[in-house]
Design a protein around this motif. Structure first.
Motif, PDB file in Angstrom:
ATOM      1  N   UNK A  60     106.827  62.829 -38.950  1.00  0.00           N
ATOM      2  CA  UNK A  60     107.024  63.767 -37.846  1.00  0.00           C
ATOM      3  C   UNK A  60     107.617  62.994 -36.677  1.00  0.00           C
ATOM      4  N   UNK A  61     108.855  63.343 -36.324  1.00  0.00           N
ATOM      5  CA  UNK A  61     109.481  62.623 -35.209  1.00  0.00           C
ATOM      6  C   UNK A  61     110.048  63.617 -34.203  1.00  0.00           C
ATOM      7  N   UNK A  62     110.212  63.164 -32.989  1.00  0.00           N
ATOM      8  CA  UNK A  62     110.894  64.001 -32.005  1.00  0.00           C
ATOM      9  C   UNK A  62     112.215  63.351 -31.662  1.00  0.00           C
ATOM     10  N   UNK A  63     113.252  64.170 -31.576  1.00  0.00           N
ATOM     11  CA  UNK A  63     114.583  63.655 -31.208  1.00  0.00           C
ATOM     12  C   UNK A  63     114.850  64.058 -29.760  1.00  0.00           C
ATOM     13  N   UNK A  64     116.037  64.520 -29.462  1.00  0.00           N
ATOM     14  CA  UNK A  64     116.335  64.935 -28.090  1.00  0.00           C
ATOM     15  C   UNK A  64     117.823  65.119 -27.899  1.00  0.00           C
ATOM     16  N   UNK A  65     118.196  66.282 -27.411  1.00  0.00           N
ATOM     17  CA  UNK A  65     119.610  66.523 -27.130  1.00  0.00           C
ATOM     18  C   UNK A  65     119.694  67.565 -26.027  1.00  0.00           C
ATOM     19  N   UNK A  66     120.902  67.953 -25.682  1.00  0.00           N
ATOM     20  CA  UNK A  66     121.069  69.007 -24.684  1.00  0.00           C
ATOM     21  C   UNK A  66     122.230  69.893 -25.091  1.00  0.00           C
ATOM     22  N   UNK A  67     122.271  71.050 -24.502  1.00  0.00           N
ATOM     23  CA  UNK A  67     123.324  72.010 -24.838  1.00  0.00           C
ATOM     24  C   UNK A  67     124.697  71.421 -24.465  1.00  0.00           C
ATOM     25  N   UNK A  68     125.661  71.637 -25.330  1.00  0.00           N
ATOM     26  CA  UNK A  68     127.037  71.263 -25.012  1.00  0.00           C
ATOM     27  C   UNK A  68     127.327  69.781 -25.125  1.00  0.00           C
TER      28      UNK A  68
END
Lengths: 661, 263
Positions: A350-358
């Protein structure tokens, strides 16, 4: 026995064989790990009060030769109970750029043990508990609890504890908690520490290893099984460590989800109503099959393929270069931007990533974070090192592999070492070179060693020393011993220490075993000694700095030539020199790199055109790779290119401002 | 006249550029590493260089800013000369005299322009931030980004309108031989707003042409790998042609305003 009856016998046995051969088949599974700390947890999340109400049964086995008279527990969420905890004092209420808004009491968190009894004896142990501070004298830190046992636990004996706990989740700024209706629940249940007998990880006497929660430290725990029931509102989409085994709707508008995870060191979960689930599968060449579950923010759904591709690239690379991922599933959580404090974190399966729109494709942050956090499945979960005391064994090794995967994994990523992190508008950055830059371009690269308790590393240099420096010296080790031997080292280390608790010496022993076996006395490093302790003394335990410089070239009138290489730093490493003459001939020379300076006399009679110390950048720790080479008649074209660019943008600035007048 | 304006740009940029060229050559200490920067970009080479030699580079970058400031003053001066050339045709002496004569009032007009432009910027940042804070709990990332873009677009449009008014104010100051910049700005503002299509339209068109030229430049830059001196010089020629194009656009905008006011 004829073939026909054998075949039918096999058919009859087949289901049983399947059950036994699968590592995740519930109670019948063959243990992959010692399974020392086993939890059954039943917890209910109140999304209005942000509270957890839980009951857990811990079955803990004393695998040491000692009689254990007390147990130590982590109560991690108490790090967020006020600003006086060790975590908050060290961090100042912020982590990785996310800050706790301490003006609102509801943003704090805590955990409380409300019942504790020994199931076998029926004794209530709660009255005897006390908070202890094994790392500092901070009387206001409540993250470690000592539980005296009325009767000592003999070697091989098991204790079964029934516990009840309440917890209030903090607003997310440091991995765990809530942000609006998003929940990332990590470090949430009373968790037993690791009892280390004498000899384990260099200990002189047996005892508990259960540190307080520190600002930069992550975790250390024993392997075990987890059977967890999560009760949440029905609208919540849930993801967790392990595999979901059941889902039951309740009459009160909630649902209960059951998860099972074996041979893991932790359990984390997430719940949020606005989540898009994307499922995929990775199929390894050796037949290994892993289910990929992506829990995406709906407006990031178009980036699900980017996450999945990164994960597949990492699975393929680790499977081939290090070892098999033994679990059936990996869940990736994409937290919302307002919960970015939960991004980029690892838990078993179980990992968390991270991004944003666009986010443009040229900014490869979702890929990078996914690859990095997946790598922790190996260096945090399968090799369960002590992240309080030796964080570099996890973070640094993982950073090194993140660089290798991002730079050279090939399809489905296909980036190069020059653009694997950023490739936007002509600006390019590779992954491993960014790690090197993080270390080599410190104001003082000799600020300290990678080795040491994380809370005692030089203030403000945790990331650089733990991640960047370690990744850079691992790449240097690879340069010195070669990729083939390096891979053998890592594979041996992995196979030998998976599902155990390695330390620095575990890795050094493997290096000292593999390198002499494979390279004997024929490689340049052999001049330093029979093993590689000299290397680790400098790069891991020491703070020496590597900087070799090609100082000068002489082309004498009589046709002879010479080259001088200086050692500017205090680190000593064997180094190669490549010399090109006017006839086009290239010659390689070797130097042990020990003296402050070394003169190379070039045999034959021809003029040197250029000379390059460490031309293959084997000594990746060298803090200035530009001064490693020198040409007799250097081209001024690069200066021309950048001067031209400067001229153009200077004139542009003039013209833009001219619209004002 | 266009060549003169271009020559001033080049003259003010060249000293610091040549100094930078010399500094890079000296500071790389005959290394082979910078060759990796020729065809593309190499972060390791670049960052190692800047880490060790930034002390030699930053002062030159600062000097570049000073050159820009000098150019700004020079541009205030040349505006009078350019406007005079529209009226009487270009002659070096009258260009010089007109530039000097109108310098003070054009400088004051620059001040007036800033007086409007800076508060506009502050208000835009303030409104943008307040809007984002107000909606961040309810809107998605895309929604917040769109609000940001909308605020930016409105600010860009208002700033362009402001610059257009300032352009007409320059012409007003010249044609009426008025010395009061504020008054000219007010008159120009009313003029632009009452003839929005004839005044702001062409101005926007010129800005759009300039933006398109930028796009074209980036395309050409991508097509021209700077592998050697020949290609570097070729790209430099393209760059200078682009700068010359920008000067033409600036003079064209002023000419359009001059003709509109004349009509």
């Amino acid at each position: 026995m004829n073939l026909r009856s054998s075949f039918f016998r096999l058919l009859l046995w087949w289901p049983f064989i399947l059950v036994l051969s699968s590592p995740f088949s519930g109670a019948f599974a063959l243990p992959l790990s010692p399974r020392i700390a086993n939890y059954t947890i039943d917890v209910r999340l109140n999304t209005d009060t942000k509270r957890l109400d839980g009951r857990q049964t811990l079955t803990w086995r004393n695998t040491s030769p000692d009689v254990v008279t007390e147990l130590h527990f982590h109560l991690y969420l108490n790090a967020f109970r006020d600003k006086k905890s060790t975590f908050m004092r060290e961090s100042g209420g912020q982590l990785r750029g996310d800050e706790l808004d301490d003006s609102k009491p509801e943003n704090f968190g805590w955990t409380r043990l409300t019942a504790l009894s020994n199931r076998q004896t029926g004794e209530n142990l709660l009255a005897g508990v006390q908070f202890i501070r094994p790392d500092d004298a901070n009387a206001t830190d409540y993250t470690v609890l000592r539980v005296p046992l009325k009767q000592g636990l003999k070697p091989g004996e098991t204790v079964v504890l029934d516990m009840a706990f309440q917890a209030k989740l903090p607003r997310i700024f440091a991995r765990t908690g809530f942000s609006r209706d998003f929940f990332l629940v990590g470090q949430w249940f009373p968790k037993i520490g690791v009892y280390e007998p004498a000899g384990m990880r260099g200990r002189a006497t047996g005892g508990w290893n259960c540190h307080q929660f520190h600002a930069h430290s992550e975790f250390y725990a024993d392997y075990g099984t987890y059977a967890v029931s999560l009760t949440v509102p029905q609208k919540m989409v849930v993801g967790a460590t392990g595999q979901r085994t059941a889902e039951t709707p309740n009459r009160d508008g909630t649902k209960t989800l059951r998860y099972r995870a074996d041979d893991v060191i932790d359990f984390a979960w997430t719940a949020a109503p606005q989540t898009q689930v994307v499922n995929d599968v990775w199929q390894g060449k050796t037949g290994n099959r892993v289910q990929i579950q992506l829990l995406m923010q709906p407006e990031h759904a178009n980036q699900a393929t980017r996450h999945a591709n990164a994960l597949k690239a990492a699975l393929t690379y680790f499977d081939k270069q290090v070892g098999t991922y033994p679990y059936p599933i990996i869940t990736v959580v994409d937290p919302p931007v307002h919960a970015s404090g939960a991004a980029g974190m690892e838990y078993p399966m179980f990992i968390t990533a991270g991004t944003s729109w666009g986010l443009p494709n040229g900014a490869r942050f979702p890929e990078l974070v996914t690859v990095h956090e997946f790598g922790h499945q190996y260096f945090m979960q399968l090799l369960a090192s002590n992240e309080f005391e030796e964080a570099w064994l996890d973070e640094g090794f993982n950073q090194y592999y993140e660089g290798r995967i991002m730079d050279e994994a090939g399809p489905p990523l296909g980036y190069s070492a020059r653009n694997s992190q950023i490739d936007l508008w002509g600006f390019r950055m590779g992954d491993l070179e960014t790690s090197r830059s993080g270390y080599a371009h410190l104001d003082n690269p000799g600020i300290g060693p990678s080795y040491g308790n994380v809370w005692q590393l030089p203030n403000g240099y945790y990331g650089e020393l733990t991640y960047s420096k370690t990744a850079t010296w691992l790449r240097t080790l690879e340069g010195l011993v070669g990729r083939r031997v390096m891979d053998e080292i890592m594979q041996t280390y992995f196979l030998r220490w998976r599902f155990r608790h390695p330390n620095a010496q575990s890795f050094i022993n493997v290096v000292n075993e593999v390198v002499p076996q494979r390279l004997g006395q024929t490689w340049p490093g052999a001049a330093y000694g029979p093993n590689l302790n000299w290397f680790f003394d400098q790069v891991l335990f020491g703070d020496r700095v590597c900087d070799y410089k090609l100082a000068r070239i002489w082309n004498y009138a009589d046709g002879t030539a010479a080259v001088r290489v200086d050692r500017l730093g205090d680190m000593q490493l064997p180094i190669e020199l490549l010399v090109r003459t006017s006839t086009g001939r290239e010659q390689t020379f070797y130097w042990d790199g020990k003296a402050k300076t070394h003169m190379f006399s070039i045999p034959g009679k021809s003029r040197i055109v250029w000379a390059h110390a460490d031309p293959k950048q084997k000594l990746y720790m060298d803090i200035d790779l530009n001064n490693n080479s020198r040409a007799v008649s250097p081209s001024s074209a690069p200066a021309g290119k950048y001067a031209g660019k400067f001229l153009f943008w200077l004139q542009n600035t003039m013209q833009w401002l001219a619209w004002l007048v | 006249m266009l060549l003169l304006l271009y020559g001033i740009t080049l003259l003010l940029s060249l000293p610091v550029t040549l100094s930078l060229f010399g500094a890079i050559n000296t500071e790389t200490e005959r290394s082979l590493a910078p060759l990796n920067l020729l065809n593309g970009f190499d972060y390791t080479v670049f960052s190692d260089f800047m880490n060790r030699h930034d002390g030699a580079i930053w002062p030159l970058l600062r000097a570049g800013w000073y050159s820009v400031l000098v150019y700004l003053i020079t541009a205030i001066w040349t505006t009078g000369g350019v406007l005079n050339s529209f009226a009487t045709g270009y002659r070096a002496v009258s260009f010089w005299q007109a530039g000097t004569y109108y310098f003070g009032r054009n400088a004051r007009l620059f001040g007036v322009t800033l007086l409007f432009a800076i508060p506009l910027l502050v208000v835009a940042i303030l409104i943008g931030s307040l809007l984002v804070i107000a909606v961040e709990d309810t809107l998605t990332e895309r929604g917040i980004a769109l609000i940001g873009f909308a605020v930016l677009a409105i600010f860009g449009l208002l700033l362009t309108l402001l610059l257009c008014v300032a352009n007409y104010a320059r012409v007003m100051l010249f044609r009426t031989d008025d010395a009061v910049a504020f008054r000219a700005f007010g008159i120009a503002g009313r003029f632009v707003l009452t003839n929005l299509r004839a005044t702001f339209g062409p101005y926007l068109l010129i800005i759009a042409v300039g933006s398109a030229l930028f796009g074209l430049y980036f395309l050409l830059e991508a097509l021209l790998p700077t592998r050697n001196w020949f290609l570097i010089l070729l790209l430099t020629l393209v760059q200078q042609a682009f700068i010359f194009g920008q000067i033409i656009l600036k003079v064209w905008a002023l000419r359009v305003a001059f003709e509109q006011v004349k009509r």
